[in-house]
Design an enzyme around this catalytic site. Sequence first.
Site, PDB file in Angstrom:
ATOM      1  N   CYS A   1      -4.450  -3.396   3.634  1.00 52.92           N
ATOM      2  CA  CYS A   1      -4.177  -3.052   5.030  1.00 52.92           C
ATOM      3  C   CYS A   1      -5.351  -3.338   5.974  1.00 52.92           C
ATOM      4  CB  CYS A   1      -3.720  -1.595   5.101  1.00 52.92           C
ATOM      5  SG  CYS A   1      -2.696  -1.218   6.550  1.00 52.92           S
TER       6      CYS A   1
ATOM      7  N   LYS B   1      -9.661   0.598  -1.796  1.00 53.53           N
ATOM      8  CA  LYS B   1      -9.774   0.078  -0.433  1.00 53.53           C
ATOM      9  C   LYS B   1     -11.175   0.335   0.131  1.00 53.53           C
ATOM     10  CE  LYS B   1      -7.355   0.625   4.031  1.00 53.53           C
ATOM     11  NZ  LYS B   1      -6.316   1.427   4.703  1.00 53.53           N
TER      12      LYS B   1
ATOM     13  N   GLU C   1       0.855  -1.183   0.000  1.00 58.01           N
ATOM     14  CA  GLU C   1       0.000   0.000   0.000  1.00 58.01           C
ATOM     15  C   GLU C   1       0.900   1.245   0.000  1.00 58.01           C
ATOM     16  OE1 GLU C   1      -3.486   1.712   3.016  1.00 58.01           O
ATOM     17  OE2 GLU C   1      -1.849   0.513   3.815  1.00 58.01           O
TER      18      GLU C   1
END
Length: 266
Positions: free
Chosen positions: A140, A104, A38
């Site tokens: 994440c 995300k 990321e």
Amino acid sequence: MRVALCQITSSADPAANLDLLRAGVARARGARVVLFPEAAMCRFGVPLGPVAEPLDGPWATAVREIADDHGVVVVAGMFTPAPDGRVANTLLVTGGGLHAGYDKIHLFDAFGFTESKTVAPGAQPVVFTVDGVVFGLATCYDVRFPELFRALADRGASAVLLGASWGAGPGKREQWELLVRARALDSTSWVLACGQADPDVQGTDPGGAPTGIGCSTVASPLGEVVGSLGAEPGVLFADVDVAAVEQARRTLPVLANRRLTTPASP
């Protein structure tokens, strides 16, 4: 299929970070897919709006050229403009005719951070196929949400590529490994989790931003750690064995045995 996880420490300079990607892909010789963390485009802790570019912009185009020059598919975190003036935290997938992104879904509004102030959430799980192997994507904080990993498995994924810039703190290293292993078990899939290296190792002040602890980890479909890195930059290779996924799903049919949800349509 061989996948390389390139653990790097991004700077605030997207051009310099392209050089990191170029060097990482060169080191990943023998891999078919090369995964970066990321925020590979630009680290956290600086304004992201000025660096955000669309998927057809110069940064993503340069990554595609790197991938095509080496005959690989590259997956790397970047930032793209969102319609509401924020940015999207995007995993770029490019090379070999692929050029797409995953935004995300779960934003890091935890541990004193509020990612949603500047980042707009994505809405759709994303999978892609390389040489017959279906990969899912996650970023994440997504790793704390098992339903995403099950949704990716429902869409055919045998492996999930997870890019991260994992915030440091008490217990966070232990949580990282636990969560990667748990999500592999939840979805009976390979989970290949590539984090930003720890900037402290290189004497860089992260300024309080979640800029990584390293510890990239690969977990098997039964939750076994089959490879990991330390805090410093490095490359981790892993072989994704689809037959191991099929065997795990016969032995531990948690996806088939679910009663509280209905599998999503591909």
